[in-house]
Design a protein around this motif. Structure first.
Motif, PDB file in Angstrom:
ATOM      1  N   VAL A   1      11.135   7.908 -10.282  1.00 15.88           N
ATOM      2  CA  VAL A   1      10.205   7.841 -10.174  1.00 15.88           C
ATOM      3  C   VAL A   1       9.722   8.684  -9.138  1.00 15.88           C
ATOM      4  N   ILE A   2       8.562   9.578  -8.854  1.00 15.74           N
ATOM      5  CA  ILE A   2       8.485  10.387  -7.957  1.00 15.74           C
ATOM      6  C   ILE A   2       7.535   9.582  -6.965  1.00 15.74           C
ATOM      7  N   GLN A   3       7.834   9.774  -5.735  1.00 13.23           N
ATOM      8  CA  GLN A   3       7.282   8.867  -4.598  1.00 13.23           C
ATOM      9  C   GLN A   3       6.318  10.122  -4.071  1.00 13.23           C
ATOM     10  N   ASN A   4       5.239  10.029  -3.322  1.00 10.78           N
ATOM     11  CA  ASN A   4       4.117  10.051  -2.414  1.00 10.78           C
ATOM     12  C   ASN A   4       4.138   9.073  -1.308  1.00 10.78           C
ATOM     13  N   ILE A   5       4.848   9.645  -0.461  1.00 12.02           N
ATOM     14  CA  ILE A   5       4.595   8.632   1.051  1.00 12.02           C
ATOM     15  C   ILE A   5       3.510   9.016   1.649  1.00 12.02           C
ATOM     16  N   LYS A   6       3.187   8.387   2.587  1.00 13.47           N
ATOM     17  CA  LYS A   6       2.224   8.273   3.409  1.00 13.47           C
ATOM     18  C   LYS A   6       2.899   8.002   4.928  1.00 13.47           C
ATOM     19  N   TRP A   7       3.504   9.030   5.750  1.00 13.79           N
ATOM     20  CA  TRP A   7       4.122   8.341   6.801  1.00 13.79           C
ATOM     21  C   TRP A   7       2.530   8.518   7.677  1.00 13.79           C
TER      22      TRP A   7
END
Length: 509
Positions: A441-447
């Protein structure tokens, strides 16, 4: 391929933040001998409340500064045994003058730590006002089973009472990174809603302290550090452990972190679920902000109420999930019994209950030297290699991973099929397993800032600083599946027991 990195650094986790040997300047600290009540240690500002120089007060009995009835009450309470956070309100005798104070006592085996603060002349809230407000808030929490609504209502209530410029709720993930799931801000503070902060921002020793303390207040990051005298505690022959103390001073790296966030005052309130830190409510103020002892007791109460409600919602959902999974597991067992065969029972499943049971997209059953599959699985030769690898591990327990490619090199070729792996061993010595698979599941993390720059060392390798920017930093994670839930692991273990027993009966009958 970008993978999730563990930011729970050993360096940050080894800092002795509980042994600072100093306190913040909004209070005073005394350490008493538990038998004689004589002063063993004191903060250097103690003359402000007892009119005696810190060096001169060492060895003087604490009873010298209390009225006889107050000391009798104090002695009776501390003699009840080891306890923390015992509250008292006394008047300390400062020569011919008395000073009303709030005291929080921590009763240890050989000594007693007293945290002391002057009583506010004008209370911020009356008891009736506080009770009515919190009771109304609790009713709001009880009226919803929606976790997000509870989180949003919680930060609104805390902001109403405390009037901080910003309130945020962070929820920790399995790697202790914290994501902002609810937020209320005004003024000069930046929004971080939906952003994730690395585990090193709240390292493991800080998380451990939140298990002992419901909140942490820093009224002014520019405070003047007050040291303890003498430096060495004569009972422990070392620095005093201030883990339980609200007044405990703050590590310089955290004060710098606050400055980089444009925050002067902060308060963090813990959320506990199942005895573990589930999240934090972080309160920030652009200018300095002191909260009285009375006001802080409200947040102690709110921490318990919010934790209880969140725990209840999570437990209720886990119970629903578990009940559903148990029903599906029973249906699978019935099919196997009806067919008197594991393979036929599982693959006679016209409704694909096994896939549904584990929210899997592929199943492989290795039994009697053959592999039978259901759903989306790797090629047969790849499955055979996977079975050989599992056989080599020799595990007798349920085994699972959300990032198979990280521990099994060949799986990097098919992350879209098998990034998640759950293995139920039947007879691992013979290579007999039930294997459940999930795709990535490709995740886009906003750090909240670059997590790789969370701690920056100077050239000397000794001095260090936190990151100075919290500007959103995007990262895309590949090769990881959806996490396996605890309820799924538990039901997998239950199914393993059933399959093992069924297989044993077949062999010996």
């Amino acid at each position: 391929m970008s993978q999730q990195k563990n930011y729970d650094t050993e360096f940050c986790g080894n800092l002795a933040i509980h042994q600072t040997n100093s306190i913040q300047d909004f209070g005073y600290l005394l350490v008493l001998d538990s038998k004689t009540y004589s002063i063993l240690q004191a903060s250097e500002n103690v003359n402000e409340i007892i009119g005696c120089n810190v060096k001169e007060c060492i060895s003087i009995g604490f009873q010298e500064y209390l009225l006889p009835d107050d000391f009798k009450h104090f002695k009776a309470e501390v003699n009840k045994g080891l306890r923390n956070r015992l509250p008292f309100q006394f008047s300390l005798q400062k020569g011919s003058v008395t000073e009303p104070v709030n005291i929080l006592a921590h009763v240890k085996k050989d000594f007693i730590i007293l945290e002391i603060e002057k009583v506010d002349k004008e209370p911020e809230h009356s008891f009736t006002e506080v009770f009515q407000g919190v009771r109304s808030f609790i009713s709001t929490l009880e009226s919803t089973d929606n976790l997000q609504e509870v989180c949003e209502a919680s930060i609104k209530e805390i902001r109403r009472i405390a009037r901080f410029d910003g309130i945020r709720m962070y929820r920790f993930d399995k790697d202790w990174n914290g994501t902002v799931i609810a937020e209320e801000i005004t003024g000069e503070l930046d929004s971080y809603l939906g952003q994730t902060f690395p585990a090193s921002d709240v390292p493991k020793q800080a998380r451990a302290l939140y298990l002992k303390n419901p909140f942490r207040l820093i009224p002014n990051r520019n405070y003047k550090t007050v040291k303890l005298f003498p430096v060495i505690n004569s009972v422990t022959n070392g620095f005093l452990d201030l883990s339980d103390c609200n007044l405990r001073s703050v590590a310089n790296v955290h004060l710098e972190y606050m400055a980089n966030m444009n925050v002067t005052a902060s308060m963090s309130i813990r959320i506990i679920v199942d005895g573990e830190l589930w999240g934090l409510i972080s309160c920030h103020h652009v200018t300095s902000k002191y909260l009285s002892v009375e006001s802080r007791s409200i947040f102690d109460w709110l921490s318990m109420e919010i934790s209880y409600r969140i725990s209840s919602i999570i437990k209720h959902q886990e119970l629903l999930d578990s009940t559903k999974l148990l029903q599906q597991r029973s249906e699978i067992a019935e099919l196997i019994y009806a067919e008197d065969d594991i393979v036929k029972g599982i693959f006679a499943d016209a409704n694909q209950n096994l896939l549904s049971l584990f929210n899997a997209t592929g199943i492989a059953l290795s039994l009697n030297g053959k592999i039978k599959t259901l759903g989306n699985v790797p090629e047969m030769d790849e499955l055979e290699n996977l079975v050989l690898w599992l056989e080599g591990k020799g595990t007798n327990k349920v085994f699972y991973s959300e990032n198979l490619g990280e521990i099994y090199e060949e799986a990097k070729a098919y992350p879209h099929i098998a990034s998640g792996l759950l293995v139920i061993p039947i007879d691992p010595g013979k290579g007999e397993f039930l294997i459940c698979l999930r795709p990535e599941v490709i995740q886009n993390i906003k750090w909240g800032g670059d997590p790789n720059q969370a701690i920056n060392f100077e050239k000397d390798g000794l001095n260090y600083h936190p990151r100075n920017s919290f500007k959103q930093w995007l990262q895309t994670i590949y090769g990881q599946s959806e996490d396996w839930k605890k309820t799924e692991i538990d039901i997998a273990e239950s199914l393993r027991n059933f399959l093992f027993e069924f297989r044993a009966k077949q062999i010996y009958n």
